[in-house]
Design an enzyme around this catalytic site. Structure first.
Site, PDB file in Angstrom:
ATOM      1  N   ARG A 148       0.846  -1.185   0.000  1.00 37.21           N
ATOM      2  CA  ARG A 148       0.000   0.000   0.000  1.00 37.21           C
ATOM      3  C   ARG A 148       0.891   1.247   0.000  1.00 37.21           C
ATOM      4  NH1 ARG A 148      -1.929  -3.632   3.888  1.00 37.21           N
ATOM      5  NH2 ARG A 148      -4.022  -4.462   3.479  1.00 37.21           N
ATOM      6  N   LYS A 172      -1.698  -2.584   8.054  1.00 37.38           N
ATOM      7  CA  LYS A 172      -2.758  -2.098   8.927  1.00 37.38           C
ATOM      8  C   LYS A 172      -2.642  -2.736  10.297  1.00 37.38           C
ATOM      9  CE  LYS A 172      -6.064  -1.135   5.231  1.00 37.38           C
ATOM     10  NZ  LYS A 172      -7.401  -1.427   4.670  1.00 37.38           N
ATOM     11  N   HIS A 238      -2.537   2.379  -5.853  1.00 35.56           N
ATOM     12  CA  HIS A 238      -3.384   1.194  -5.702  1.00 35.56           C
ATOM     13  C   HIS A 238      -3.506   0.430  -7.025  1.00 35.56           C
ATOM     14  CE1 HIS A 238      -5.403  -0.484  -2.271  1.00 35.56           C
ATOM     15  NE2 HIS A 238      -6.422  -0.847  -3.012  1.00 35.56           N
ATOM     16  N   ARG A 241      -0.703  -1.847  -7.092  1.00 29.12           N
ATOM     17  CA  ARG A 241      -0.983  -2.970  -6.179  1.00 29.12           C
ATOM     18  C   ARG A 241      -1.888  -3.988  -6.877  1.00 29.12           C
ATOM     19  NH1 ARG A 241      -1.294  -4.418  -0.663  1.00 29.12           N
ATOM     20  NH2 ARG A 241      -3.363  -4.914   0.151  1.00 29.12           N
ATOM     21  N   HIS A 264      -3.585  -8.990   3.205  1.00 31.70           N
ATOM     22  CA  HIS A 264      -5.037  -9.008   3.398  1.00 31.70           C
ATOM     23  C   HIS A 264      -5.399  -9.881   4.594  1.00 31.70           C
ATOM     24  CE1 HIS A 264      -6.083  -7.917  -1.042  1.00 31.70           C
ATOM     25  NE2 HIS A 264      -5.941  -6.850  -0.289  1.00 31.70           N
ATOM     26  N   TYR A 273      -9.354 -10.197  -7.238  1.00 30.81           N
ATOM     27  CA  TYR A 273      -8.435 -10.212  -8.365  1.00 30.81           C
ATOM     28  C   TYR A 273      -8.679 -11.402  -9.282  1.00 30.81           C
ATOM     29  CZ  TYR A 273      -6.175  -6.722  -5.502  1.00 30.81           C
ATOM     30  OH  TYR A 273      -5.943  -5.606  -4.749  1.00 30.81           O
TER      31      TYR A 273
END
Length: 292
Positions: A148, A172, A238, A241, A264, A273
């Site tokens: 990210r 995150k 993004h 990514r 993720h 995806y």
């Protein structure tokens, strides 16, 4: 204490909670803060009680009238619901915002670059000025790792493996993952690190701005915009990514491995995806098969 000051105390407590206990990203914290400030201003302007479902619904109706996007309104709803849970978490009261309904988002395929597009895009940054090496290195690292933009901006020199084989990425919630670096990105990083000149000795950020300080996420986005004239699409961090994940899956990578590389929490998030690769295969089939 007036309604506005009471709400302000709760807002500040909530922001400390999401930052310290939930360890959400600074960007998410800023988004929550902006939403709650806007909501508080709306309540004051209309002389409405803030911690009340009817008021929140009027706020959302106002956003619809202002032609706010569905994604923006959905973000506001999510923020208010989480704020309501925080306010009532140590009480027997029901979350006052639980009844808010977010608009259904239109599912769209994520933007990505095919390898030939990526090569054309990258050429725009192979300049001879002092920042050409930096720009190529940060783009190659985004594309090589799928990280990210906030993760890239937060990287320090110490996060790189001495041989530039791997990079420690903090995602995150400060969750750490180790991501391999491809040969093209390694070469670009070596060239850039030889020229990297921090403003202060203690500046540990890998990617530096013109002032020699840590490059921000907005700064990275502005750099990528310079390549837009070469392509018919706007290339964001993004999008790189998405390109990383799509290329891996098209070449047979395991979905769970891609999930780990992207950081993720849920496999279903990575699953988006597979729709991209299926759509591309369908297009190739229709273009090439004699009986399509």
């Amino acid at each position: 204490m007036g309604v506005d000051s009471e709400f302000d105390v709760l807002r500040k407590s909530f922001l400390r909670y999401v930052h310290i206990e939930r360890q959400l990203s600074p960007n998410t914290g800023r988004s929550y803060d902006q939403t709650l400030r806007q909501y508080a201003a709306f309540c004051l302007d209309h002389q409405l009680r803030s911690i009340e479902l009817a008021t929140a619904r009027r706020y959302l109706f106002a956003l619809y009238d202002q032609k706010a996007s569905k994604s923006t309104i959905a973000q506001k709803v999510s923020c208010l619901k989480q704020f309501g849970r925080f306010v009532t978490r140590d009480t027997d009261e029901i979350n006052p915002f639980e009844g808010l309904k977010a608009p259904k988002r239109v599912q769209t395929l994520p933007t990505f670059l095919v390898p030939s597009e990526y090569e054309r895009f990258l050429e725009a940054f192979r300049t001879t000025d002092a920042f050409g090496a930096r720009n190529v290195a940060l783009i190659e690292l985004l594309y090589a790792t799928g990280m990210r933009v906030s993760e890239l901006a937060g990287l320090n020199v110490k996060d790189l493996d001495p041989d530039l084989e791997y990079v420690h990425v903090y995602g995150k919630g400060r969750k750490e993952r180790i991501t391999p670096i491809g040969s093209f990105a390694r070469k670009a990083l070596r060239l850039y690190l030889e020229e990297r000149q921090p403003f202060e000795v203690e500046e540990q950020a890998i990617f530096l701005s013109r002032s020699g300080r840590r490059l921000t996420t907005d700064g990275i986005r502005k750099i990528l915009k310079k390549g837009d004239p070469l392509l018919s699409k706007h290339v964001t961090p993004h999008a790189l990514r998405h390109s990383f994940a799509t290329d891996l899956l098209e070449r047979g990578a395991d979905l769970r491995a891609v999930q780990e590389l992207l950081g993720h929490a849920s496999l279903s998030t990575t699953g988006q995806y597979t729709h991209v690769t299926t759509e591309r295969l369908r297009h190739v089939y229709q273009q090439a098969h004699p009986r399509a």
